[in-house]
Write a protein that holds these residues in place. Structure first.
Motif, PDB file in Angstrom:
ATOM      1  N   GLU A  29       0.838  -1.209   0.000  1.00 17.50           N
ATOM      2  CA  GLU A  29       0.000   0.000   0.000  1.00 17.50           C
ATOM      3  C   GLU A  29       0.872   1.258   0.000  1.00 17.50           C
ATOM      4  OE1 GLU A  29      -3.317   0.655   0.234  1.00 17.50           O
ATOM      5  OE2 GLU A  29      -3.028   2.810   0.611  1.00 17.50           O
ATOM      6  N   MET A  30       1.889   1.278   0.877  1.00 18.01           N
ATOM      7  CA  MET A  30       2.728   2.474   1.017  1.00 18.01           C
ATOM      8  C   MET A  30       3.605   2.706  -0.206  1.00 18.01           C
ATOM      9  SD  MET A  30       3.829   2.463   5.042  1.00 18.01           S
ATOM     10  CE  MET A  30       3.990   0.715   5.357  1.00 18.01           C
ATOM     11  N   ILE A  31       4.117   1.629  -0.764  1.00 16.08           N
ATOM     12  CA  ILE A  31       5.033   1.756  -1.903  1.00 16.08           C
ATOM     13  C   ILE A  31       4.275   2.048  -3.193  1.00 16.08           C
ATOM     14  CG2 ILE A  31       6.690   0.491  -3.331  1.00 16.08           C
ATOM     15  CD1 ILE A  31       7.654  -0.890  -0.758  1.00 16.08           C
ATOM     16  N   GLY A  32       3.106   1.446  -3.300  1.00 17.95           N
ATOM     17  CA  GLY A  32       2.303   1.710  -4.488  1.00 17.95           C
ATOM     18  C   GLY A  32       2.723   0.938  -5.728  1.00 17.95           C
ATOM     19  N   ALA A  33       3.354  -0.228  -5.525  1.00 21.22           N
ATOM     20  CA  ALA A  33       3.681  -1.105  -6.657  1.00 21.22           C
ATOM     21  C   ALA A  33       2.816  -2.356  -6.547  1.00 21.22           C
ATOM     22  CB  ALA A  33       5.159  -1.470  -6.625  1.00 21.22           C
ATOM     23  N   ASP A  34       2.980  -3.252  -7.490  1.00 17.77           N
ATOM     24  CA  ASP A  34       2.265  -4.518  -7.441  1.00 17.77           C
ATOM     25  C   ASP A  34       2.735  -5.342  -6.235  1.00 17.77           C
ATOM     26  OD1 ASP A  34       0.524  -6.199  -9.543  1.00 17.77           O
ATOM     27  OD2 ASP A  34       1.871  -7.537  -8.455  1.00 17.77           O
ATOM     28  N   VAL A  35       1.820  -6.136  -5.632  1.00 18.12           N
ATOM     29  CA  VAL A  35       2.214  -6.978  -4.489  1.00 18.12           C
ATOM     30  C   VAL A  35       3.360  -7.902  -4.866  1.00 18.12           C
ATOM     31  CG1 VAL A  35       1.283  -8.267  -2.563  1.00 18.12           C
ATOM     32  CG2 VAL A  35      -0.258  -7.370  -4.304  1.00 18.12           C
ATOM     33  N   SER A  36       3.325  -8.418  -6.072  1.00 19.22           N
ATOM     34  CA  SER A  36       4.355  -9.374  -6.467  1.00 19.22           C
ATOM     35  C   SER A  36       5.726  -8.710  -6.489  1.00 19.22           C
ATOM     36  CB  SER A  36       4.028  -9.977  -7.828  1.00 19.22           C
ATOM     37  OG  SER A  36       4.115  -9.007  -8.846  1.00 19.22           O
ATOM     38  N   THR A  37       5.743  -7.462  -6.898  1.00 20.06           N
ATOM     39  CA  THR A  37       6.996  -6.707  -6.924  1.00 20.06           C
ATOM     40  C   THR A  37       7.539  -6.520  -5.505  1.00 20.06           C
ATOM     41  OG1 THR A  37       6.305  -5.540  -8.913  1.00 20.06           O
ATOM     42  CG2 THR A  37       8.053  -4.529  -7.617  1.00 20.06           C
ATOM     43  N   VAL A  38       6.657  -6.108  -4.603  1.00 23.65           N
ATOM     44  CA  VAL A  38       7.077  -5.897  -3.219  1.00 23.65           C
ATOM     45  C   VAL A  38       7.529  -7.211  -2.593  1.00 23.65           C
ATOM     46  CG1 VAL A  38       6.280  -5.187  -0.930  1.00 23.65           C
ATOM     47  CG2 VAL A  38       5.571  -3.897  -2.956  1.00 23.65           C
ATOM     48  N   SER A  39       6.816  -8.264  -2.887  1.00 27.03           N
ATOM     49  CA  SER A  39       7.184  -9.573  -2.359  1.00 27.03           C
ATOM     50  C   SER A  39       8.596  -9.965  -2.807  1.00 27.03           C
ATOM     51  CB  SER A  39       6.171 -10.611  -2.832  1.00 27.03           C
ATOM     52  OG  SER A  39       6.539 -11.899  -2.408  1.00 27.03           O
ATOM     53  N   LYS A  40       8.902  -9.669  -4.053  1.00 29.68           N
ATOM     54  CA  LYS A  40      10.246  -9.998  -4.537  1.00 29.68           C
ATOM     55  C   LYS A  40      11.322  -9.134  -3.873  1.00 29.68           C
ATOM     56  CE  LYS A  40       8.907 -12.234  -8.805  1.00 29.68           C
ATOM     57  NZ  LYS A  40       8.726 -12.157 -10.259  1.00 29.68           N
ATOM     58  N   HIS A  41      11.013  -7.877  -3.626  1.00 30.03           N
ATOM     59  CA  HIS A  41      11.967  -7.035  -2.887  1.00 30.03           C
ATOM     60  C   HIS A  41      12.214  -7.618  -1.502  1.00 30.03           C
ATOM     61  CE1 HIS A  41      12.616  -3.944  -5.787  1.00 30.03           C
ATOM     62  NE2 HIS A  41      11.375  -3.523  -5.795  1.00 30.03           N
ATOM     63  N   LEU A  42      11.146  -8.080  -0.873  1.00 30.39           N
ATOM     64  CA  LEU A  42      11.283  -8.647   0.472  1.00 30.39           C
ATOM     65  C   LEU A  42      12.119  -9.925   0.441  1.00 30.39           C
ATOM     66  CD1 LEU A  42       7.671  -7.896   1.700  1.00 30.39           C
ATOM     67  CD2 LEU A  42       9.784  -7.020   2.737  1.00 30.39           C
ATOM     68  N   THR A  43      11.969 -10.696  -0.607  1.00 28.84           N
ATOM     69  CA  THR A  43      12.792 -11.897  -0.766  1.00 28.84           C
ATOM     70  C   THR A  43      14.271 -11.545  -0.861  1.00 28.84           C
ATOM     71  OG1 THR A  43      10.985 -13.043  -1.889  1.00 28.84           O
ATOM     72  CG2 THR A  43      13.191 -13.917  -2.230  1.00 28.84           C
ATOM     73  N   VAL A  44      14.560 -10.490  -1.606  1.00 29.36           N
ATOM     74  CA  VAL A  44      15.956 -10.044  -1.725  1.00 29.36           C
ATOM     75  C   VAL A  44      16.511  -9.670  -0.349  1.00 29.36           C
ATOM     76  CG1 VAL A  44      17.457  -8.234  -2.646  1.00 29.36           C
ATOM     77  CG2 VAL A  44      15.717  -9.260  -4.106  1.00 29.36           C
ATOM     78  N   LEU A  45      15.732  -8.907   0.414  1.00 35.72           N
ATOM     79  CA  LEU A  45      16.189  -8.481   1.743  1.00 35.72           C
ATOM     80  C   LEU A  45      16.352  -9.678   2.682  1.00 35.72           C
ATOM     81  CD1 LEU A  45      14.008  -5.261   2.204  1.00 35.72           C
ATOM     82  CD2 LEU A  45      16.480  -5.363   1.841  1.00 35.72           C
ATOM     83  N   LYS A  46      15.466 -10.639   2.533  1.00 33.55           N
ATOM     84  CA  LYS A  46      15.532 -11.824   3.392  1.00 33.55           C
ATOM     85  C   LYS A  46      16.767 -12.655   3.069  1.00 33.55           C
ATOM     86  CE  LYS A  46      12.366 -15.231   3.199  1.00 33.55           C
ATOM     87  NZ  LYS A  46      11.026 -15.893   3.380  1.00 33.55           N
TER      88      LYS A  46
END
Lengths: 109, 109
Positions: free
Chosen positions: A43-60
């Motif tokens: 919601e805050m970033i304003g991108a697709d959920v799949s995109t945010v999920s992939k960013h989170l995977t990178v951080l993890k």
DNA sequence: TAAGTATTTGGCAATATGGCCAACAAGTAA
DNA sequence: TTACTTGTTGGCCATATTGCCAAATACTTA
């Protein structure tokens, strides 16, 4: 450069690389305040959920965040609390750039 | 996320991105000890001179180093002395990864 | 001037990244 | 079970990165 040094540098570069994206920096700053679920970050970033999920995977994978699934949602949290102190020096770099820019304007270059 | 926040994050991400490569980290660590010419760095890194030159350009454009041509050679130096303090937190991330790995070995996972 | 050294730039190929959509998986609730 | 919500994964495309070689530039020295 020997193999040991190379390994040392590779490991550190990997962590920096994981941080080196505006959305991922945003996530890190947001998680400083407390855990957040994927939907909140999306919601805050304003991108697709799949995109945010992939960013989170990178951080993890870089070891910067951990996740915790509760019910329907997955909550992410910072794994290393100091991560934002980390930015004092980035600030210095940016400030010195700003000074140069001001100086070059003054000189009329 | 508003435009101002985006600009802030973009600027910081750019600096991190410039640092996020093993050879560029090597250069940063080496310049902590004092200025070095391109030929010295090239020798130590063991890549093509043109490759090293391009890495230096990346660091320069990010505001991390400055260059100084003297005679035939170009000497590079760190622009912001704190740049390596910067790594305390990267260390923490790496150490916490190592602990996890040890723990998972102990549990037999 | 000609030759040699140091560095940058252009071009190219291989690989990696980022972001969207669609499909799938897991949990919740009707 | 069916429908809905939350996340993750796979596929695809556009773009960026990295690294080498070759060519160009800038200095120095014979």
């Amino acid at each position: 450069m020997d193999a040991k040094r190379k390994k040392y540098l590779d490991a550190r570069a990997k962590v920096l690389k994981a941080m080196a994206h505006p959305s991922r920096l945003f996530i890190i700053e947001e998680l400083e305040k407390g855990e957040r679920c994927v939907c909140e970050l999306t919601e805050m970033i304003g991108a697709d959920v799949s995109t945010v999920s992939k960013h989170l995977t990178v951080l993890k994978q870089a070891g910067i965040v951990t996740d915790d699934k509760r019910g329907n949602q997955v909550f992410y949290q910072l794994r290393v609390p100091c991560i934002l102190n980390f930015f004092g020096c980035v600030e210095s770099v940016l400030e010195s750039q700003a000074q140069d820019h001001a100086a070059s304007l003054a000189v009329g270059r």
